[in-house]
Design a protein around this motif. Structure first.
Motif, PDB file in Angstrom:
ATOM      1  N   GLY A  21      16.360  14.508  20.474  1.00  9.57           N
ATOM      2  CA  GLY A  21      17.353  13.555  19.069  1.00  9.57           C
ATOM      3  C   GLY A  21      18.274  14.554  18.427  1.00  9.57           C
ATOM      4  N   ALA A  22      18.345  15.801  18.996  1.00 10.78           N
ATOM      5  CA  ALA A  22      19.387  16.908  19.148  1.00 10.78           C
ATOM      6  C   ALA A  22      19.631  17.241  20.135  1.00 10.78           C
ATOM      7  CB  ALA A  22      18.694  18.110  18.421  1.00 10.78           C
ATOM      8  N   SER A  23      19.500  16.809  21.188  1.00  7.42           N
ATOM      9  CA  SER A  23      20.076  17.281  22.829  1.00  7.42           C
ATOM     10  C   SER A  23      21.234  15.612  22.795  1.00  7.42           C
ATOM     11  CB  SER A  23      19.409  17.275  23.883  1.00  7.42           C
ATOM     12  OG  SER A  23      18.195  18.130  24.031  1.00  7.42           O
ATOM     13  N   ALA A  24      20.737  14.697  22.124  1.00  5.40           N
ATOM     14  CA  ALA A  24      21.398  13.483  22.152  1.00  5.40           C
ATOM     15  C   ALA A  24      22.458  13.691  21.456  1.00  5.40           C
ATOM     16  CB  ALA A  24      20.666  12.135  21.886  1.00  5.40           C
ATOM     17  N   SER A  25      22.121  13.903  19.561  1.00  3.60           N
ATOM     18  CA  SER A  25      22.928  13.712  19.556  1.00  3.60           C
ATOM     19  C   SER A  25      24.654  15.103  19.547  1.00  3.60           C
ATOM     20  CB  SER A  25      22.730  14.374  17.729  1.00  3.60           C
ATOM     21  OG  SER A  25      21.976  13.759  17.179  1.00  3.60           O
ATOM     22  N   ALA A  26      24.002  16.201  20.581  1.00  6.53           N
ATOM     23  CA  ALA A  26      24.895  17.350  20.816  1.00  6.53           C
ATOM     24  C   ALA A  26      25.714  16.518  21.924  1.00  6.53           C
ATOM     25  CB  ALA A  26      24.344  18.756  21.422  1.00  6.53           C
ATOM     26  N   LEU A  27      25.533  15.772  22.730  1.00  4.52           N
ATOM     27  CA  LEU A  27      26.632  15.036  23.720  1.00  4.52           C
ATOM     28  C   LEU A  27      26.345  14.419  23.356  1.00  4.52           C
ATOM     29  CD1 LEU A  27      22.991  14.709  26.619  1.00  4.52           C
ATOM     30  CD2 LEU A  27      25.206  16.452  26.655  1.00  4.52           C
ATOM     31  N   ALA A  28      27.131  13.612  21.799  1.00  6.06           N
ATOM     32  CA  ALA A  28      27.325  12.689  22.186  1.00  6.06           C
ATOM     33  C   ALA A  28      28.725  13.078  20.381  1.00  6.06           C
ATOM     34  CB  ALA A  28      26.189  12.101  20.590  1.00  6.06           C
ATOM     35  N   SER A  29      28.181  14.490  20.767  1.00  2.66           N
ATOM     36  CA  SER A  29      29.420  15.103  19.583  1.00  2.66           C
ATOM     37  C   SER A  29      30.545  15.303  20.705  1.00  2.66           C
ATOM     38  CB  SER A  29      28.933  16.341  19.665  1.00  2.66           C
ATOM     39  OG  SER A  29      27.752  15.849  17.970  1.00  2.66           O
ATOM     40  N   GLU A  30      30.313  15.690  22.098  1.00  2.00           N
ATOM     41  CA  GLU A  30      30.589  16.507  23.465  1.00  2.00           C
ATOM     42  C   GLU A  30      31.638  15.222  23.563  1.00  2.00           C
ATOM     43  OE1 GLU A  30      32.031  19.729  23.866  1.00  2.00           O
ATOM     44  OE2 GLU A  30      31.001  20.579  22.576  1.00  2.00           O
ATOM     45  N   ALA A 218      13.186  37.644  18.842  1.00  2.00           N
ATOM     46  CA  ALA A 218      13.968  37.348  17.688  1.00  2.00           C
ATOM     47  C   ALA A 218      13.759  37.507  16.381  1.00  2.00           C
ATOM     48  CB  ALA A 218      14.857  35.874  18.044  1.00  2.00           C
ATOM     49  N   GLY A 219      12.770  37.245  15.576  1.00  8.34           N
ATOM     50  CA  GLY A 219      11.817  36.769  14.384  1.00  8.34           C
ATOM     51  C   GLY A 219      11.335  36.005  14.038  1.00  8.34           C
ATOM     52  N   ARG A 220      12.251  35.334  14.846  1.00  9.23           N
ATOM     53  CA  ARG A 220      11.861  34.155  14.113  1.00  9.23           C
ATOM     54  C   ARG A 220      11.589  32.791  14.869  1.00  9.23           C
ATOM     55  NH1 ARG A 220      16.642  31.118  15.046  1.00  9.23           N
ATOM     56  NH2 ARG A 220      18.253  32.783  16.033  1.00  9.23           N
ATOM     57  N   TYR A 221      11.536  31.530  14.442  1.00  9.57           N
ATOM     58  CA  TYR A 221      11.909  30.459  15.234  1.00  9.57           C
ATOM     59  C   TYR A 221      13.126  29.660  15.489  1.00  9.57           C
ATOM     60  CZ  TYR A 221       6.722  29.172  14.183  1.00  9.57           C
ATOM     61  OH  TYR A 221       5.143  28.898  13.950  1.00  9.57           O
ATOM     62  N   GLY A 222      13.395  29.049  16.930  1.00 10.81           N
ATOM     63  CA  GLY A 222      14.593  28.770  16.850  1.00 10.81           C
ATOM     64  C   GLY A 222      15.058  26.936  16.414  1.00 10.81           C
ATOM     65  N   SER A 223      15.875  26.488  16.371  1.00 11.47           N
ATOM     66  CA  SER A 223      16.328  25.715  15.153  1.00 11.47           C
ATOM     67  C   SER A 223      16.418  24.179  17.371  1.00 11.47           C
ATOM     68  CB  SER A 223      17.534  25.447  15.020  1.00 11.47           C
ATOM     69  OG  SER A 223      18.935  25.762  15.536  1.00 11.47           O
ATOM     70  N   PRO A 224      16.729  23.242  16.700  1.00 17.59           N
ATOM     71  CA  PRO A 224      16.674  22.189  17.330  1.00 17.59           C
ATOM     72  C   PRO A 224      18.560  22.579  18.052  1.00 17.59           C
ATOM     73  CG  PRO A 224      15.577  21.098  15.818  1.00 17.59           C
ATOM     74  CD  PRO A 224      15.677  22.834  15.045  1.00 17.59           C
ATOM     75  N   GLU A 225      18.969  22.227  17.296  1.00 13.04           N
ATOM     76  CA  GLU A 225      20.574  22.513  17.832  1.00 13.04           C
ATOM     77  C   GLU A 225      21.086  23.640  18.214  1.00 13.04           C
ATOM     78  OE1 GLU A 225      19.444  20.391  14.122  1.00 13.04           O
ATOM     79  OE2 GLU A 225      19.230  22.550  14.633  1.00 13.04           O
ATOM     80  N   GLU A 226      20.022  24.958  18.241  1.00  9.80           N
ATOM     81  CA  GLU A 226      20.104  25.858  19.020  1.00  9.80           C
ATOM     82  C   GLU A 226      19.831  25.709  21.145  1.00  9.80           C
ATOM     83  OE1 GLU A 226      19.301  30.154  16.476  1.00  9.80           O
ATOM     84  OE2 GLU A 226      17.858  28.587  17.118  1.00  9.80           O
ATOM     85  N   PHE A 227      18.791  24.852  20.332  1.00  4.74           N
ATOM     86  CA  PHE A 227      18.278  24.828  21.660  1.00  4.74           C
ATOM     87  C   PHE A 227      18.776  23.510  21.921  1.00  4.74           C
ATOM     88  CE2 PHE A 227      15.621  21.096  24.254  1.00  4.74           C
ATOM     89  CZ  PHE A 227      15.192  22.261  25.382  1.00  4.74           C
ATOM     90  N   ALA A 228      19.743  22.496  21.537  1.00  4.19           N
ATOM     91  CA  ALA A 228      20.388  21.671  22.483  1.00  4.19           C
ATOM     92  C   ALA A 228      21.162  21.529  23.026  1.00  4.19           C
ATOM     93  CB  ALA A 228      21.755  20.144  21.267  1.00  4.19           C
TER      94      ALA A 228
END
Length: 257
Positions: A21-30, A218-228
């Motif tokens: 979902g995050a990846s699809a939204s990132a592409l749509a935002s482009e 990095a000391g934390r979990y990543g976010s879906p947006e960073e991955f996308a």
């Protein structure tokens, strides 16, 4: 950075939640025209409706005829597909010992066979046009198998072998083929796996989470947006010389090169 994909048609499997979902939204935002694909019709409609030119496509990848049906629906709604993001929900966790043939077949059908079928349906047109992007959402388990995720380790590694082989065959046609390997990213899937691991170890889930974060440089979990954002870049015009790669997005978790 303008990724140069405005107006291109993108199909993102398993994109009604999580990393898809995050990846699809990132592409749509482009500016890409994105097919949001999932089993939940209302959720797909909701996500697609937030982006002009995007559409909702309902598909259950566990069904034998799902690849061809999805390809037909995508062609009717989006036209020829320029960008294909492969993705599927992970199978149930469990050890390698005691696996049944039915469990293995089910995981391989969804995570490997169906992904190959879908790729082969869209690949010829990409090659004939001289441009295409195929990106698979995988797992760091491809490079470092994860305990308790035997089915995922098996099937995703098979997909990695197929895509690496394919990348060398189609590079001269302007089609790139890559994988993005998530580490510990804050999704519902990770929450489920953390709960399963905590219960199996008879520990508090918050304690398990704290130990998991401590193991990540990095000391934390990543976010879906960073991955996308990594997925979106690999779909870009600028990434035309990047192919056959497995790019980790894991905060430095995997110790190997």
């Amino acid at each position: 950075m303008d990724l140069g994909i405005r107006g291109k048609a993108a199909l993102v499997l398993g994109s009604t939640s999580g990393l898809g979902g995050a990846s699809a939204s990132a592409l749509a935002s482009e500016g890409a025209r994105v097919g949001f694909v999932g089993r939940r019709r209302e959720r797909a409609i909701e996500l697609a409706g937030a982006h002009e030119g995007s559409v909702a496509l309902v598909c259950d990848l566990s069904q034998p005829d799902s690849a061809r049906t999805l390809a037909e629906d995508a062609a009717a709604r989006l036209g020829e597909i320029d960008i294909l993001v492969l993705n599927s929900g992970g199978p149930a966790p469990g050890p390698a010992s005691g696996l049944t043939s039915a469990e293995v077949r089910s995981a391989v059908e969804t995570l490997l066979v169906r992904q190959i079928e879908i790729t082969e349906l869209f690949l010829p047109a990409m090659r004939s046009r001289g441009w295409g992007r195929i990106v698979a959402i995988g797992s760091t388990s491809i490079q470092e198998p994860l305990a308790g995720l035997a089915l995922s380790n098996i099937a995703r590694s098979g997909l990695a072998g197929y895509l690496k082989t394919l990348s060398r065959e189609v590079a001269s046609d302007g089609v790139t083929v890559n994988m993005v390997l998530p580490g510990l990213i804050g999704t519902d899937r990770l929450t489920q796996l953390d709960s399963h691991r905590a219960a199996a170890a008879n520990v508090d889930v918050e304690d398990l989470n704290a130990r998991s974060r401590a193991a990540i440089p990095a000391g934390r979990y990543g976010s879906p947006e960073e991955f996308a954002a990594v997925v979106a870049f690999l779909c870009s015009v600028q990434a035309s010389y990047v192919t056959g790669e497995q790019i980790r997005c894991d905060g430095g978790l995997v110790a190997g090169y």
